[in-house]
Design an enzyme around this catalytic site. Structure first.
Site, PDB file in Angstrom:
ATOM      1  N   GLY A 129      20.417  24.558  14.926  1.00 31.59           N
ATOM      2  CA  GLY A 129      19.646  25.551  14.688  1.00 31.59           C
ATOM      3  C   GLY A 129      20.310  26.997  14.968  1.00 31.59           C
ATOM      4  CB  ALA A 130      22.604  28.388  16.626  1.00 29.68           C
ATOM      5  CD  GLU A 242      37.180  30.046  13.960  1.00 30.08           C
ATOM      6  OE1 GLU A 242      36.459  28.985  13.254  1.00 30.08           O
ATOM      7  OE2 GLU A 242      37.061  30.582  15.087  1.00 30.08           O
ATOM      8  N   GLY A 339      41.240  17.758 -17.445  1.00 24.71           N
ATOM      9  CA  GLY A 339      40.402  17.077 -18.244  1.00 24.71           C
ATOM     10  C   GLY A 339      39.570  15.949 -17.648  1.00 24.71           C
ATOM     11  N   GLY A 364      32.351  30.872   9.995  1.00 23.63           N
ATOM     12  CA  GLY A 364      31.630  31.897   9.369  1.00 23.63           C
ATOM     13  C   GLY A 364      31.579  31.910   7.804  1.00 23.63           C
ATOM     14  CD  GLU A 367      27.481  33.411   1.358  1.00 19.76           C
ATOM     15  OE1 GLU A 367      27.674  33.008   0.352  1.00 19.76           O
ATOM     16  OE2 GLU A 367      27.837  32.670   2.242  1.00 19.76           O
TER      17      GLU A 367
END
Length: 381
Positions: A129-130, A242, A339, A364, A367
């Site tokens: 969640g982070a 990094e 191709g 990161g 955006e």
């Protein structure tokens, strides 16, 4: 521009020979298996290709940082994106945290082992969640006597399966936001430290990526990296390197894609002539070269600034965004020249394409990189 360095070029040639002998014969198999063997790390260390810019007292050569970044660039140029990312996470991310922030005892214990490949390093920031929002992490490490008690999980951890050491970002004060973040050096062999399955990805197949789970892991308090509550500041301090190493991968991949496409279009015939003769092909190749030159100039400027201790967060973010956008653009445009063959896994250009996609996300998202650059111009509104 970086200065010409004859010893660097000799080192580069040695690394190319090493990859030809030790990586090339096996890489396709590793990609199919979804992981490189652990022995690759020992081999890299034995041949002197890990953490090379560390001071000699910690197992390195004491050379400029661009020697270390060259290994990231050249492995990407050879088409070994997984190797490039693995080396980057170990030598360009995990080791510098310890060197720049760690105590003398931490440096003496961990860094020589990282230089030999005895210890594989990883960085643990992202959680389910982070992701880019580091302050939202939920993994906690609460001090209890002589140990931090670690609970929680991390995800998308590069080098996660092979890691012996993870530089973990954790909440030592769950009530605070940025000021509650600290860094710990977590030995993956401790009781309660569990590695999830090796995650399947659309690219970088042989680069092990894992979830990590922590159930009351007892980490000695002397493995706190730096000061408690300063983790977010340390992350901001170390992220420029990094992101520069991600740009090294991008630049190497751009050059590698150009290399293999140049060879292909001279051989491939259409309408009775090599497709290299067609104006569209020539313009696509010209634009790829222009993009490579622009990326190289930006990258080398940033490496010089880093070497002088002058690379700021905004400029590093700008390079990461620009170089990885260029990497994706070039891989896409050059694949088109193959191709239908470009869509076949047996053609290396396809690997350059799928390996490029993650570059705009990890370290990161691009955006977030643009938001960082915008804040440097406009401040936070």
């Amino acid at each position: 521009m970086l200065p010409y360095d004859a010893e660097l070029e000799l080192f580069r040639d040695n690394f190319k020979r090493y990859m030809k002998e030790h990586i090339a014969p096996h890489y396709d198999q590793w990609e199919r298996e979804g992981i490189m063997p652990r022995s690759v790390w020992n081999s890299l260390g034995e041949n002197g290709f890990l953490c090379v810019d560390l001071p000699e007292e910690y197992g390195g050569y004491g050379v400029p940082t661009y020697y270390s970044l060259m290994l990231v660039e050249e492995s990407a140029r050879a088409g070994y994106g997984a190797l490039s990312t693995a080396i980057s996470c170990h030598s360009e991310i995990a080791a510098p945290y310890i060197l720049n922030i760690g105590s003398e005892a931490q440096k003496q214990y961990w860094l020589p082992k990282m230089a030999t490949g005895e210890v594989v390093g990883a960085i643990g920031m992202t959680e389910p969640g982070a992701g880019s929002d580091v302050q939202a992490m939920r993994t906690t490490a609460i001090l209890n006597g002589e140990h931090y008690v670690l609970n929680g999980s991390k995800t998308f951890i590069s080098n996660g399966q092979h890691a012996d050491l993870v530089v973990l970002a954790v909440k030592t004060d769950p009530q605070a936001r940025a000021k509650g973040v600290s860094l710990l050096l977590a030995d993956t062999h401790l009781e309660g430290f569990k590695k999830g399955t090796n995650l399947e990805k659309i690219g970088l197949h042989s680069q092990d990526t894992s979830e990590l789970f922590f159930d009351n892991v007892q980490i000695p308090k002397d493995q706190l990296l730096g000061q408690a509550g300063q983790g977010f500041n340390y992350l901001m301090q170390e992220l420029p390197r990094e992101r520069t190493s991600i740009a090294a991968t991008a630049l190497g991949a751009i050059r590698g894609a150009i290399d293999i496409t140049t060879a292909y279009i001279k051989e491939r015939q259409a309408f009775g002539q090599p497709i290299a003769n067609f104006q569209n092909t020539r313009f696509v190749m010209a634009q790829a070269k222009i993009d490579e030159l622009a990326t190289a100039a930006f990258y080398e400027r940033n490496v010089s600034l880093y070497q002088q201790g002058q690379l700021d967060v905004e400029t590093a973010a700008a390079l990461k965004s620009f170089s990885t956008d260029m990497q994706m653009k070039v891989a896409d445009n050059l694949l088109q020249l193959f191709g239908g063959y470009g869509y076949m896994a047996e053609y290396p250009i396809s690997r350059f394409f799928v390996d490029a996609r993650i570059q705009r996300i990890y370290g990161g998202t691009n955006e977030i990189m643009k938001e960082i650059v915008a804040r440097g111009i406009l401040g936070k509104v």
